[in-house]
Motif scaffolding. Structure first.
Motif, PDB file in Angstrom:
ATOM      1  N   VAL C 255       0.997  -1.210  -0.096  1.00 42.07           N
ATOM      2  CA  VAL C 255      -0.057  -0.041  -0.112  1.00 42.07           C
ATOM      3  C   VAL C 255       0.867   1.256  -0.094  1.00 42.07           C
ATOM      4  O   VAL C 255       1.767   1.248   0.947  1.00 42.07           O
ATOM      5  N   PRO C 256       0.648   2.162  -0.802  1.00 40.09           N
ATOM      6  CA  PRO C 256       1.460   3.363  -0.891  1.00 40.09           C
ATOM      7  C   PRO C 256       1.154   4.296  -0.078  1.00 40.09           C
ATOM      8  O   PRO C 256       0.683   5.382  -0.031  1.00 40.09           O
ATOM      9  N   ASN C 257       1.210   3.934   1.420  1.00 41.63           N
ATOM     10  CA  ASN C 257       0.859   4.844   2.340  1.00 41.63           C
ATOM     11  C   ASN C 257       1.579   4.190   3.955  1.00 41.63           C
ATOM     12  O   ASN C 257       1.444   3.078   4.046  1.00 41.63           O
ATOM     13  N   LEU C 258       2.274   5.075   4.392  1.00 45.47           N
ATOM     14  CA  LEU C 258       3.213   4.869   5.643  1.00 45.47           C
ATOM     15  C   LEU C 258       2.216   4.365   6.590  1.00 45.47           C
ATOM     16  O   LEU C 258       2.625   3.337   7.402  1.00 45.47           O
ATOM     17  N   ARG C 259       1.191   5.069   6.814  1.00 46.67           N
ATOM     18  CA  ARG C 259       0.484   4.564   8.012  1.00 46.67           C
ATOM     19  C   ARG C 259      -0.035   3.193   7.936  1.00 46.67           C
ATOM     20  O   ARG C 259      -0.325   2.372   8.962  1.00 46.67           O
ATOM     21  N   HIS C 260      -0.295   2.629   6.786  1.00 48.39           N
ATOM     22  CA  HIS C 260      -0.629   1.253   6.460  1.00 48.39           C
ATOM     23  C   HIS C 260       0.566   0.204   6.219  1.00 48.39           C
ATOM     24  O   HIS C 260       0.426  -0.747   5.634  1.00 48.39           O
ATOM     25  N   LYS C 261       1.700   0.677   6.474  1.00 52.29           N
ATOM     26  CA  LYS C 261       2.886  -0.070   6.109  1.00 52.29           C
ATOM     27  C   LYS C 261       2.964  -1.323   6.765  1.00 52.29           C
ATOM     28  O   LYS C 261       2.559  -1.463   7.950  1.00 52.29           O
ATOM     29  N   GLN C 262       2.878  -2.462   5.872  1.00 52.98           N
ATOM     30  CA  GLN C 262       2.802  -3.596   6.154  1.00 52.98           C
ATOM     31  C   GLN C 262       4.026  -4.296   6.956  1.00 52.98           C
ATOM     32  O   GLN C 262       4.930  -3.631   6.664  1.00 52.98           O
TER      33      GLN C 262
END
Lengths: 339, 294, 316, 310
Positions: C255-262
């Motif tokens: 996901v291109p989103n740091l908060r959703h960094k898996q």
């Protein structure tokens, strides 16, 4: 404290054929620190692969040429090094992982032979037994059973082949790995496996990595810093935080993010950039993005934009010219991981 | 004329043949081949206007035997006092005629076989191709000789022999190019709107498969000319006194120590014709091949 | 309940290979309501492309039914099929091989109309071609260009125009944007959604890209080795994936989103195997982190767990 | 591997039967009557009828074909019409010449053709490349028998260095072998060059470069073997063409091989000889192809692993 590993200054690369000249990379500046992962992001034709091949000095013989600038690795100036010196660097100091694992292994040599070859080339002091042991070790490191070294590439699946390619790249524990879209050809579940593997190995060996991709999602997963390329130039560079969380962005970066459907919220329309990449055979004056830019100003058509520093973040855009206040000529190299 | 049609004509359609010709033209060697072959073809067609067949190429003149090339007989005369120049240009007629007709026939028959095999696949493909494999297992020259052995020498028989020997090769080439085109998505797109088999073949498959086939045909005219000459040379092809390049050399073989030109001149003509065709074929391949590069 | 526009019942397609039968599509049941988009996701080799082609009868199915407006088109004869082909169209992944390189843009777009003779008047046909080109955003100066002279995005627009030429009801979109760069991909996705809004089109959208499929479809089918393992509304599937494979797939998407960094933790091991002569039981069992003994005993049927949420898993 | 070879040999049987059927049918078409050929024109009608009966010529086509094959497998190809000797003996006495000639022809074309093709590819666009392509063009365009005649003219008649005809010594084979090699050498040069150029552009060559391998190592370790695989097939397929070429070249140099035998037999309508010679050559070509295929499967791991069980 960070230490510079690779420095690219004003690099320009062209591909010249009888019919036309393609300006693939134009005055590119980039610094990579030891142990860091820098993502190089851009669409097809942005010059990402050309940059990597220039670092390896593997541009196509007859057509590709570095016209300007220098690339230094430690004390060595790669653009001026002899071919013999370059051979010592390749596979040893710098390794490369390619996009398509299906075609990047020699079909008639066993994977063991192909891994051992790097050792034969660069670890002259190792005995044959030591080399064999090292091959086993490295195969297990990338998650393949050592006894499969006698098999040929066609006996492996795509994901496993990419593991072999990574094994080849890591065999001599290089300081820098250039990964050119290493997971693009793979399925998502396999991509996740490979990304995880690369991340772990990189940490373990403290290798720096230039990770080329067009996928912002992948960048968010594994990069420390991100450089966004457009038409042979870096138009924005910063830490992953700067790029993904920062307020100010180059209009192209905004468009790039606007093009990806966001999994976390429902959107009905995407906000892509209209138009197409500029023709790389006809160099464009001013900002390369101005014909597609929704916020294009007069100055954009004539003057090359400045690189404005905001701590670790630099944007090559006139919109921010008045912003943070700084001198005209700013290098990108000093922006590396200051935290 | 509606407004739309007017607009359409304003953006001129570029003929693909023209763009192929433009690329072909850039290849100087291929252009040279084309010119040489055109000259040979011209000579072959208008031979009767240049010399008299009966008088110059056939009738024997025992007083004029073995005359070295001179102003009167630019290529000299042979052991029967016949004008070599006249025999050479009538020889061109035979070689080019047999070469072109053989390939045209072989292509026609091979195309039907190869196209059925390639398009319908399955059982038809399997049967036809196994039969072709058997024919291919017999070397072309040997097969031709065997047919000549059965039918006897002479132009028509040579034509049949060479055609039969060439059919399997063309069947294979046609099948292969059709298979390459058949897997492309645009064929599926055509099927999705209910296009008939015949229209798919005519509009989508043939125009895309024809390139490599034309190239092969050109190159095979060249090899066929060599085979005709070789068959005639060993006495199983065109029979004397009909002027044919290969049999002319067979006639002259015993006297070649003293009259080299009798061997050298016909050989040069074969070599030039064949080379011209080879150059044209290669040029055509390059002009067609680069996947219609941008 | 209204009749769905497209429905498949027990659809199967087996290919014969030297090593045995390849179960490309194995007992797939799905429904697509008019004006909606059904997304079909899965990794390479899961049979999603074959499924699309089988529904259009470009590949003859081994068994099962394909219902269009409630009628089984597999029973149709040649003539009836020709009629129904106008309503069912396809857009391909590869914008290179899907366009005949010997035809110009206008010829490609006009081809389906000429074949079906829906417009016979020459001038009217020209008008129609221009109209289609405008609809998909192709500049009219390109009318006599050849596909190889154009970039991937424009070529894909030609493919869309060709699919629209006969005024279809239903379009199978076989990875229509996977070969394109993100900015071009977004342009084409917007175009397709606009077309759906304007014309009430029904799509079956085949892709491996989960973010795209979520964006465009109302309902999603997840396929694994020829079988449908989960089917739910788009929102439900992403909110509450039930099948371990769906969960793994969602975990794997960067996901291109740091908060959703898996954390790259929920990654499943192993790789997709080939669907040749599959053993009975769940085909995902070999890779499944939650595998139990009952998984490999017998085939597991797709069952409705909650309203409209179907899953084929022994856990539920 | 053995199973693969066995399978290939079994697959050859229908091909050979097919060949024999084709050849038998072709010969059957021939208008000449073997009996009148054997007995001469003055034979009585009764003698002709008796011989026809005796030779079984009154049976139908398939019976005769079956009988021919039945005899052929025991090595009996009949008796030559002309000089009344066993056909098989005649073929056997001529065979070594043709085989020697073809062997040297293939050897020369491979030994020169492959290196020239490789050098041409790795020195693409240089003078060497242009020169080798030009020679290949000339060699494919020349009729082989003409080249033979020119060689005789130069080396035998003008310089007196080599014998023009005969098969007595190795020297006799030199010019014929070179002549035979010429055309297929040109094919091999072009083929090697183009496959080599293709291989050099492959991703795995880039991988090898990225390992730091030298240009020489890349060519011999990575490119060459991959490039030669398709060339091997072409060499195998070319063998048949070479055999066909040998027939003509034997005539040029008056060598007592299968070729000259066959040509003479065709002229004199000596059908048993023609049949046997054609069958023999076709069989030889098929066996060579088989050997090449097996060899190929052995060199190419992608094929090998299909047949070799660990």
């Amino acid at each position: 404290m960070t230490e510079k590993l690779l420095e690219i200054k004003d690099l320009s690369v062209i591909y010249k054929t009888d019919e036309e000249t393609v300006y693939a990379v134009n005055d590119l500046n980039l610094t990579l620190n030891k142990g860091e992962t820098l993502g190089l992001v851009g669409e097809t034709g942005a010059g990402k692969t050309t940059t990597a091949l220039s670092i390896m000095r593997l541009l196509p013989d007859r057509t590709g040429r570095i016209t300007r600038g220098c690339i230094t690795l430690g004390d060595l100036d790669i653009t001026r090094a002899s071919e013999a010196d370059m051979r010592l660097i390749r596979g040893n100091g710098i390794s490369m992982v390619f996009q398509d694992p299906m075609t990047s292994l020699n079909p008639i040599l066993t994977v063991g032979e192909q891994i051992a070859e790097v050792l034969q080339l660069h670890r002259l002091d190792m005995s044959p037994e030591q080399k064999e042991k090292r091959v086993d070790e490295i195969l297990e490191m990338v998650g393949l059973p050592a006894d499969r070294k006698h098999e040929y590439p066609h006996q492996f699946s795509g994901g496993m082949k990419q593991r072999v390619v990574i094994a080849i790249a890591l065999a001599c524990e290089p300081q820098l790995i250039l990964a050119d879209e290493p997971t693009t050809a793979l399925d998502v579940t396999i991509q996740a496996q490979i990304l995880k593997l690369m991340k772990e190995l990189k940490q373990r060996l403290n290798t720096a990595m230039l990770f080329i991709t067009h996928d912002l999602g992948v960048v968010a997963q594994i990069c420390d810093r991100v450089a966004i390329m457009y038409a042979g130039e870096i138009i924005e560079i910063g830490t992953t935080d700067n790029i993904f969380e920062g307020k100010k962005h180059h209009p192209y970066t905004v468009g790039l993010f606007g093009s990806i459907p966001d999994m976390t919220k429902a959107t009905r329309r995407l906000n892509p950039i209209e138009g197409l990449m500029p023709d790389p055979t006809a160099p464009l004056g001013g900002c390369k993005f101005h014909p597609r830019c929704p916020q294009c100003m007069e100055i954009c058509k004539t003057a090359k934009p400045l690189n404005i520093i905001d701590g670790t973040h630099a944007i090559g855009c006139h919109l921010f010219a008045g912003g943070a206040g700084h001198d005209a000529r700013i290098n990108l190299e000093s922006t590396g991981g200051a935290e | 004329m509606t407004e739309q049609q007017r607009k359409k004509t304003a953006y001129k359609k570029k003929s693909q043949l023209m763009s192929i010709w433009h690329r072909f033209k850039k290849n100087k060697l291929a252009l040279f081949g084309l010119v040489v072959f055109a000259i040979m073809l011209f000579i072959a067609i208008f031979a009767d206007f240049i010399v008299d067949y009966e008088r110059d190429a056939i009738s024997q003149h025992m007083t004029k035997r073995f005359m070295s090339p001179s102003a009167e007989h630019i290529f000299g005369t042979d052991g029967f006092g016949r004008d070599m120049f006249a025999r050479i240009i009538f020889g061109a007629r035979i070689s080019i005629f047999v070469g072109v007709v053989t390939i045209a026939l072989a292509l026609a028959v091979g195309a039907v076989i190869g196209a059925s095999a390639g398009y319908y696949g399955g059982y038809i493909d399997e049967t036809l191709m196994r039969i072709m494999d058997v024919f291919l297992a017999i070397p072309q020259m040997i097969l031709a000789i065997a047919i000549v052995a059965a039918l006897g020498t002479g132009m028509v028989n040579i034509l049949i022999a060479l055609t039969v020997a060439q059919v399997p090769k063309f069947a294979r080439i046609v099948r292969a190019s059709i298979l390459t085109v058949k897997t492309q998505d645009f064929i599926e797109a055509a099927k999705a709107c209910g296009t008939s088999d015949s229209r798919i073949i005519a509009r989508h498959i043939i125009p895309n498969a024809i390139g490599p086939i034309v190239v092969q045909a050109t190159l095979n005219v060249a090899t066929t000319i060599l085979v005709i000459a070789a068959l005639s040379f060993v006495g199983l092809g065109i029979q004397p006194p009909t002027p044919e390049w290969g049999s002319m050399m067979a006639d002259a073989k015993s006297q070649m120590r003293y009259h080299e030109y009798l061997i050298i001149i016909p050989g040069l003509f074969i070599a030039f014709t064949v080379m011209a065709l080879n150059l044209m074929g290669d040029g055509l391949r390059d002009a067609l091949d680069p996947r219609l590069k941008n | 309940m209204s009749v769905p526009l497209i429905e498949t019942k027990g659809l199967k397609k087996y290919f014969k290979t030297p090593k045995g039968d390849l179960h490309a599509v194995d007992d797939v049941n799905l429904k697509i309501e008019k004006g909606k988009t059904l997304g079909v996701v899965g990794e390479s080799g899961c049979g999603k492309s074959t499924l699309g082609r089988t529904i259009l009868r470009l590949v003859e199915p081994t068994a099962g039914e394909v219902l269009y407006n409630g009628k089984n088109i597999l029973d149709y004869g040649k003539k009836q099929m020709l009629e129904v082909r106008k309503d069912l169209q396809i857009i391909f992944q590869d914008p290179y091989s899907s366009l005949n390189p010997r035809l110009t843009v206008s010829e490609i777009i006009a081809e389906p109309i000429k074949v079906c003779r829906t417009i016979t008047d020459k001038a009217a046909l020209d008008d129609k071609v221009y109209e289609l080109m405008e609809t998909v955003g192709l500049a009219e100066r390109l009318v006599n260009s050849y596909p190889h002279e154009l970039d991937g995005g424009r070529r894909q627009r030609i493919g869309v125009a060709r699919a629209l030429a006969l005024g279809p009801q239903f379009i199978v979109c076989d990875e229509p944007v996977s070969a394109l760069d993100v900015s071009i991909q977004a342009q084409i996705l917007n175009l397709m959604m606009d077309l759906q809004d304007d014309r009430g089109l029904t799509y079956m959208f085949i892709t491996h890209d989960l973010s795209v499929v979520k964006h465009i479809s109302q309902e999603i089918v997840v396929m694994y080795l020829g079988q449908c393992v989960e089917r739910a509304s788009s929102e439900e599937l992403f909110r509450k994936p039930l099948h371990p494979y769906t969960q793994a797939l969602l975990d794997a998407v960067p996901v291109p989103n740091l908060r959703h960094k898996q954390q790259l933790t929920g990654i499943i091991k192993g790789e997709i195997t080939s669907p040749i002569n599959p053993k009975p039981g769940c085909r995902f069992a070999a890779r499944c982190p939650k595998v139990t003994a009952s998984c490999t005993k017998e085939d597991i049927q797709l069952r409705e767990i909650a309203g409209g949420h179907y899953v084929a898993c022994a856990l539920y | 591997m053995l199973r693969y070879i066995a399978k290939r040999i079994l697959m050859m049987i229908p091909v050979i039967l097919g060949i024999s059927l084709i050849v038998f049918s072709i010969i059957e078409l021939s208008p000449g009557d073997p009996v009148s050929l054997m007995l001469g024109d003055g034979a009585s009608a009764q003698a002709v009828a008796e011989l026809r009966e005796q030779m079984g010529l009154n049976d139908n086509f398939f019976v005769r074909y079956a009988r021919y094959i039945g005899h052929a497998v025991t090595g009996d190809f009949g008796i030559s019409y002309r000089n009344k000797v066993q056909v098989v003996n005649e073929i056997a006495s001529r065979f070594p010449t043709t085989l020697t000639l073809t062997f040297w022809g293939v050897a020369i074309s491979v030994l020169i053709g492959i290196p020239v093709g490789v050098i041409s590819a790795i020195r693409q666009y240089t003078f060497i490349d242009a020169a080798s392509l030009f020679s290949a063009l000339i060699l494919t365009s020349m009729p082989a028998f003409w080249l033979g005649l020119l060689l005789i003219l130069l080396f035998s008649l003008k310089l007196g260095l080599l014998p023009a005809t005969g098969v007595a010594t190795m020297q006799h084979f030199l010019m014929p072998s070179v002549t035979l090699a010429a055309a297929s050498m040109a094919t091999i040069i072009r083929m090697t060059r183009s496959t080599m150029l293709e291989v050099i552009r492959q991703d795995y060559i880039r991988t090898a470069k990225a390992k730091g391998a030298s240009a020489f190592r890349i060519v011999y370790k990575h490119a060459l073997r991959n490039a030669l695989l398709p060339v091997v097939t072409v060499i195998g397929l070319n063998f048949g063409t070479q055999l066909g070429g040998a027939i003509v070249i034997e005539s040029v140099f008056a060598m007592p091989g299968i070729g000259t035998l066959m040509v003479a037999a065709v002229r004199t309508k000596d059908t048993p000889i023609v049949m046997a010679a054609v069958l023999f050559v076709a069989l030889l070509a098929s066996i060579t192809n088989l050997i090449v295929d097996v060899l190929y499967a052995y060199i190419d791991p992608r094929l090998k692993s299909q047949f070799v069980k660990k």
